[in-house]
Design an enzyme around this catalytic site. Structure first.
Site, PDB file in Angstrom:
ATOM      1  N   CYS A 105     -55.331  16.469-109.880  1.00 31.86           N
ATOM      2  CA  CYS A 105     -55.940  17.456-110.778  1.00 31.86           C
ATOM      3  C   CYS A 105     -57.327  16.941-111.151  1.00 31.86           C
ATOM      4  O   CYS A 105     -57.883  16.086-110.444  1.00 31.86           O
ATOM      5  CB  CYS A 105     -55.061  17.731-111.993  1.00 31.86           C
ATOM      6  SG  CYS A 105     -54.759  16.300-113.068  1.00 31.86           S
ATOM      7  N   ASN A 148     -56.455  13.751-114.269  1.00 36.34           N
ATOM      8  CA  ASN A 148     -55.264  12.910-114.055  1.00 36.34           C
ATOM      9  C   ASN A 148     -54.641  12.451-115.371  1.00 36.34           C
ATOM     10  O   ASN A 148     -54.105  11.345-115.472  1.00 36.34           O
ATOM     11  CB  ASN A 148     -55.582  11.705-113.144  1.00 36.34           C
ATOM     12  CG  ASN A 148     -54.358  10.949-112.638  1.00 36.34           C
ATOM     13  OD1 ASN A 148     -54.394   9.734-112.463  1.00 36.34           O
ATOM     14  ND2 ASN A 148     -53.260  11.636-112.401  1.00 36.34           N
ATOM     15  N   CYS A 156     -53.135  15.290-117.456  1.00 33.62           N
ATOM     16  CA  CYS A 156     -52.213  16.376-117.843  1.00 33.62           C
ATOM     17  C   CYS A 156     -51.349  16.840-116.664  1.00 33.62           C
ATOM     18  O   CYS A 156     -50.166  16.522-116.584  1.00 33.62           O
ATOM     19  CB  CYS A 156     -52.975  17.571-118.421  1.00 33.62           C
ATOM     20  SG  CYS A 156     -53.793  17.216-120.002  1.00 33.62           S
ATOM     21  N   ARG A 157     -51.960  17.602-115.750  1.00 33.72           N
ATOM     22  CA  ARG A 157     -51.147  18.282-114.726  1.00 33.72           C
ATOM     23  C   ARG A 157     -50.588  17.348-113.654  1.00 33.72           C
ATOM     24  O   ARG A 157     -49.391  17.395-113.357  1.00 33.72           O
ATOM     25  CB  ARG A 157     -51.968  19.407-114.085  1.00 33.72           C
ATOM     26  CG  ARG A 157     -52.285  20.517-115.058  1.00 33.72           C
ATOM     27  CD  ARG A 157     -53.369  21.425-114.512  1.00 33.72           C
ATOM     28  NE  ARG A 157     -54.650  20.734-114.448  1.00 33.72           N
ATOM     29  CZ  ARG A 157     -55.748  21.217-113.882  1.00 33.72           C
ATOM     30  NH1 ARG A 157     -55.707  22.403-113.294  1.00 33.72           N
ATOM     31  NH2 ARG A 157     -56.865  20.537-113.886  1.00 33.72           N
ATOM     32  N   SER A 158     -51.435  16.519-113.040  1.00 31.52           N
ATOM     33  CA  SER A 158     -50.910  15.714-111.925  1.00 31.52           C
ATOM     34  C   SER A 158     -49.958  14.600-112.373  1.00 31.52           C
ATOM     35  O   SER A 158     -48.977  14.338-111.664  1.00 31.52           O
ATOM     36  CB  SER A 158     -52.029  15.192-111.014  1.00 31.52           C
ATOM     37  OG  SER A 158     -52.942  14.369-111.687  1.00 31.52           O
ATOM     38  N   ASP A 192     -55.292  24.596-116.200  1.00 35.30           N
ATOM     39  CA  ASP A 192     -55.665  23.426-116.989  1.00 35.30           C
ATOM     40  C   ASP A 192     -55.292  23.659-118.464  1.00 35.30           C
ATOM     41  O   ASP A 192     -55.797  24.593-119.084  1.00 35.30           O
ATOM     42  CB  ASP A 192     -57.186  23.243-116.834  1.00 35.30           C
ATOM     43  CG  ASP A 192     -57.708  22.024-117.561  1.00 35.30           C
ATOM     44  OD1 ASP A 192     -56.943  21.404-118.321  1.00 35.30           O
ATOM     45  OD2 ASP A 192     -58.888  21.715-117.355  1.00 35.30           O
TER      46      ASP A 192
HETATM   47  P1  4NP Z   1     -55.945  17.590-116.103  1.00 38.57           P
HETATM   48  O1  4NP Z   1     -56.558  18.156-117.475  1.00 38.57           O
HETATM   49  O2  4NP Z   1     -56.983  17.864-115.015  1.00 38.57           O
HETATM   50  O3  4NP Z   1     -54.709  18.395-115.917  1.00 38.57           O
HETATM   51  O4  4NP Z   1     -55.695  16.122-116.320  1.00 38.57           O
HETATM   52  C1  4NP Z   1     -57.821  17.814-117.947  1.00 38.57           C
HETATM   53  C2  4NP Z   1     -58.001  16.634-118.630  1.00 38.57           C
HETATM   54  C3  4NP Z   1     -59.238  16.315-119.151  1.00 38.57           C
HETATM   55  C4  4NP Z   1     -60.304  17.166-118.985  1.00 38.57           C
HETATM   56  C5  4NP Z   1     -60.126  18.349-118.292  1.00 38.57           C
HETATM   57  C6  4NP Z   1     -58.878  18.665-117.774  1.00 38.57           C
HETATM   58  N1  4NP Z   1     -61.562  16.856-119.537  1.00 38.57           N
HETATM   59  O5  4NP Z   1     -62.483  17.667-119.431  1.00 38.57           O
HETATM   60  O6  4NP Z   1     -61.726  15.762-120.107  1.00 38.57           O
END
Ligand code: 4NP
Length: 154
Positions: free
Chosen positions: A8, A11, A13-15, A126
């Site tokens: 993702c 790294n 939340c989703r992955s 996201d």
């Molecule tokens: P992820 O979520 O891609 O599912 O880990 C996010 C985590 C952090 C951010 C964006 C999405 N960020 O902008 O910091």
């Protein structure tokens, strides 16, 4: 042994959730020796951090323990190390395709929701800037997609 990398943006939340859901299902199905996974982010903003606190809480409520530490996707080694490289949304897939060095690499790249068997989504959205429902939705989609993925890999 097949190796899967979930990818993702951050790294956190989703992955990491995909990793935890996949590992729980693999353990339940007795496939630990056949299927192995890891996760990574296309951006390095959160490298070295544990998964987002909210994501960990929502995961725990369903019995998933998110233990992974954020790392950045490494095109130099990850394309060689993994058989399936699975992005959570279309931007992740585009970023991975841009980093692929050749056709063999490109063929390893997939979109997570293409493995869904019950739900109809075209991405794992996201949840980072949204509310609680976004975290539940991530887990709902991942449970469906991981089940489909494991069926396909068996
Ligand atoms: P992820 O979520 O891609 O599912 O880990 C996010 C985590 C952090 C951010 C964006 C999405 N960020 O902008 O910091």
């Amino acid at each position: 042994m097949k190796k899967i990398l979930f990818v993702c943006l951050g790294n956190i939340c989703r992955s990491p959730s995909a990793e935890a859901v996949f590992n729980a299902m693999v353990a339940k199905d007795g496939l630990v020796k056949e299927l192995q996974c890891d996760s990574a982010g296309t951006a390095a903003y959160h490298v070295g951090e544990r998964a987002d606190y909210r994501m960990r809480q929502f995961g725990l409520k369903r019995g998933y323990n998110l233990t992974s530490i954020s790392r950045a996707f490494d095109p130099k080694s990850d394309f060689d190390q993994f058989d399936y490289i699975i992005g959570m949304d279309r931007q992740n897939v585009r970023d991975l395709q841009r980093m692929a060095g050749n056709e063999i690499d490109r063929k390893k790249i997939h979109l997570m929701t293409d493995f869904c068997i019950g739900k109809k989504y075209d991405s794992v959205p996201d949840p980072y800037y949204g509310g609680d429902a976004g975290f539940e939705l991530v887990l709902d989609i991942l449970e469906d997609a991981c089940e489909g993925l494991i069926r396909k890999l068996q």
